[in-house]
Design an enzyme around this catalytic site. Structure first.
Site, PDB file in Angstrom:
ATOM      1  CG  ASP A 153       1.221  18.982   5.767  1.00  0.00           C
ATOM      2  OD1 ASP A 153       0.553  17.963   5.493  1.00  0.00           O
ATOM      3  OD2 ASP A 153       2.323  19.243   5.261  1.00  0.00           O
ATOM      4  CD  GLN A 167       5.977  14.936   1.594  1.00  0.00           C
ATOM      5  OE1 GLN A 167       4.924  15.501   1.296  1.00  0.00           O
ATOM      6  NE2 GLN A 167       5.989  13.825   2.326  1.00  0.00           N
ATOM      7  CE  LYS A 195       1.327  14.456   0.896  1.00  0.00           C
ATOM      8  NZ  LYS A 195       2.304  15.033   1.837  1.00  0.00           N
TER       9      LYS A 195
END
Ligand code: GUN
Length: 312
Positions: free
Chosen positions: A140, A117, A73
């Site tokens: 997200d 995460q 990422k």
């Protein structure tokens, strides 16, 4: 980004042609093209005096998979011309400390979007953390406000994996209108949002979601024009479970031991690729299919956050 840009579409087949040729859907190349489009747009924004998008990632602990995802990422941010910040914590961080960090990022005007995460250590309530994220920075797309808005067709951050799959289907000219789409798996991150997106106006598929308690999974798969496998079981979808010409999207990424690899493992999808590919008209490989698209869609969401595309 102009999502109706027809130059982004690949010259590929519809679902009607009999037996499949097993053409590959190249997620890696598609993601590279999209990242180049994003980088071009960022360059223009910055040239015009605008703000460079800034993504932050919170990583707790040292899970191998999570480390790799977050590293990729950060690299994708560089490729897109974004600023990125990685906040690392040991896995003994308390829930209160993590929530305080989320709160700090919520209030930091320089951060356009951020992710925590997953998975998190057992002593931390993941849902509580997700709901603590300001939905306007939730790139997200996991916050219930974004999930709910997607479900009723309002502009919102869409979870990156289903968004990436939709983009692959669009760029490869896969006809979805009136087609029967079977989704294997009902996770909050993939199966559920995927089913919402496939039935949405404009996509117009007839959607069936199968899961571990389904009794007619095989029959459903045999009738499907499009199968999206996100069930988390390596090589689950076999050749005798699909009809000729099917389009197969493989979301699975299980690490299976492989002594011939330097790493000692290889990534295995949810599809028995060698048996299914000859029957499919189009199929994603693992790796190089859905995976690269997921990170790329996170970049697209971050760009949208920077532009305040969905929320003021
Ligand atoms: N863990 C596995 N996939 C994801 C993802 O898309 N986002 C976050 N935050 N964690 C993950």
């Amino acid at each position: 980004m102009n999502t109706n840009n027809d130059s982004s579409r690949q010259p590929l087949p519809s679902l009607t042609g009999g037996a499949g040729s097993g053409s590959l859907i190249d997620g890696k190349a598609t993601a590279a093209a999209i990242k180049a489009e994003i980088a071009e747009e960022v360059k223009k924004i910055v040239e015009m005096g605008g703000k460079r998008p800034h993504l932050a990632a919170i990583l707790v602990g040292h899970d191998g998979g999570s480390e790799t995802y977050v590293k990729n990422k950060v690299l994708a941010c560089e490729a897109c011309g974004f600023q990125s910040t990685l906040l690392r914590f040991e896995d003994d961080i308390t829930e209160a400390e993590l929530l305080a960090t989320v709160d700090r990022l919520n209030r930091d005007a320089d951060i356009d979007g951020f992710i925590v995460q997953l998975p998190l250590p057992k002593h931390i309530d993941e849902q509580k953390v997700i709901e603590a994220i300001d939905y306007r920075k939730d790139v997200d797309g996991f916050h219930p406000i974004n999930v709910g808005r997607v479900a009723i067709g309002l502009p919102a951050f869409i979870s990156a994996t289903p968004k990436g799959i939709l983009e692959l289907l669009r760029r490869y000219n896969v006809e979805t209108k009136g087609k029967k789409c079977v989704i294997l798996g009902r996770s909050n991150i993939v199966g559920k949002p995927m089913s919402q997106l496939m039935m949405q106006k404009g996509v117009d598929a007839t959607v069936t979601v199968c899961h571990s308690r389904s009794t007619t999974l095989r029959e459903e798969c045999l009738q499907a024009d499009i199968i999206i496998a996100a069930i988390g079981q390596p090589a689950f979808l076999k050749g005798d479970m699909v009809k000729p010409g099917v389009v197969v999207i493989d979301v699975g990424t299980t690490r299976v031991p492989d002594a011939t690899r330097k790493t000692g493992y290889r990534l295995q999808g949810d599809v028995d690729f060698d048996a299914v590919a000859p029957k499919a008209s189009l199929i994603t490989p693992v790796p190089g299919g859905v995976g690269p698209m997921t990170i790329c869609m996170l970049m697209q969401n971050t760009l949208s956050a920077g532009k305040h595309e969905y929320y003021a």
